[in-house]
Design a protein around this motif. Structure first.
Motif, PDB file in Angstrom:
ATOM      1  N   ASN A 113     -54.606  -6.935 -19.103  1.00 51.50           N
ATOM      2  CA  ASN A 113     -55.875  -6.559 -19.722  1.00 51.50           C
ATOM      3  C   ASN A 113     -56.471  -7.769 -20.444  1.00 51.50           C
ATOM      4  O   ASN A 113     -55.899  -8.868 -20.404  1.00 51.50           O
ATOM      5  N   ASP A 119     -51.505  -4.218 -17.985  1.00 49.20           N
ATOM      6  CA  ASP A 119     -52.406  -3.070 -17.881  1.00 49.20           C
ATOM      7  C   ASP A 119     -51.678  -1.977 -17.091  1.00 49.20           C
ATOM      8  O   ASP A 119     -51.620  -2.006 -15.866  1.00 49.20           O
ATOM      9  N   LYS A 121     -52.323   1.178 -16.665  1.00 51.17           N
ATOM     10  CA  LYS A 121     -53.170   2.042 -15.830  1.00 51.17           C
ATOM     11  C   LYS A 121     -53.390   1.384 -14.470  1.00 51.17           C
ATOM     12  O   LYS A 121     -53.259   2.020 -13.431  1.00 51.17           O
ATOM     13  N   GLU A 122     -53.698   0.099 -14.476  1.00 46.78           N
ATOM     14  CA  GLU A 122     -53.899  -0.633 -13.226  1.00 46.78           C
ATOM     15  C   GLU A 122     -52.584  -0.768 -12.465  1.00 46.78           C
ATOM     16  O   GLU A 122     -52.560  -0.722 -11.233  1.00 46.78           O
TER      17      GLU A 122
END
Length: 135
Positions: A113, A119, A121-122
């Motif tokens: 991020n 990150d 979520k990614e």
């Protein structure tokens, strides 16, 4: 995310207060894997992997939802350690928190991020797009 809880600001951090009054922040409430009602901190999982490999490496654990209603533990590790995945898998399967299995996902590059943190979520999105070997 709802940051107010009973009129208190709640950023989603988890921690402990020691008898001496020292507050120790240990992680985030969203950084847990739900293993059929038992919540396991991804930080604990990541620490186990790092200790098992005996080397400082880039590692991130996430939960990926399964149709049975619980989450599969998926551990992303630096692909430089791919040769050690079989031994790592054998070691982790001996631990009770991995009773529902674990997936190891080697990565060449981790999604980061704006703050330079992984990150998650990614990372979940990348895992969902890839075929991850079940261990």
């Amino acid at each position: 995310a709802n940051t107010l809880a009973h009129d208190w600001f709640s950023p989603g951090d988890t921690g402990s207060v020691y008898p001496e009054g020292i507050l120790c922040i240990q992680g985030r409430t969203e950084d847990v894997v739900n293993q059929g009602g038992k919540k396991i901190s991804t930080t604990v999982i990541e620490d186990l992997v790092i200790k098992s490999l005996g080397a400082p490496i880039m590692v991130s654990a996430v939960g990926v939802a399964l149709p049975q209603g619980f989450e599969q533990i998926v551990i992303a590790i630096d692909e430089k350690f791919s040769a050690r995945i079989p031994a790592l898998t054998v070691h982790l399967k001996k631990l009770s928190i991995f009773r529902r299995g674990v997936r190891i996902f080697p990565l060449k590059e981790f999604p980061l991020n704006a703050a330079g943190k992984i990150d998650k979520k990614e990372l979940r999105t990348a895992i969902a797009r890839a075929k991850v070997k079940q261990a």
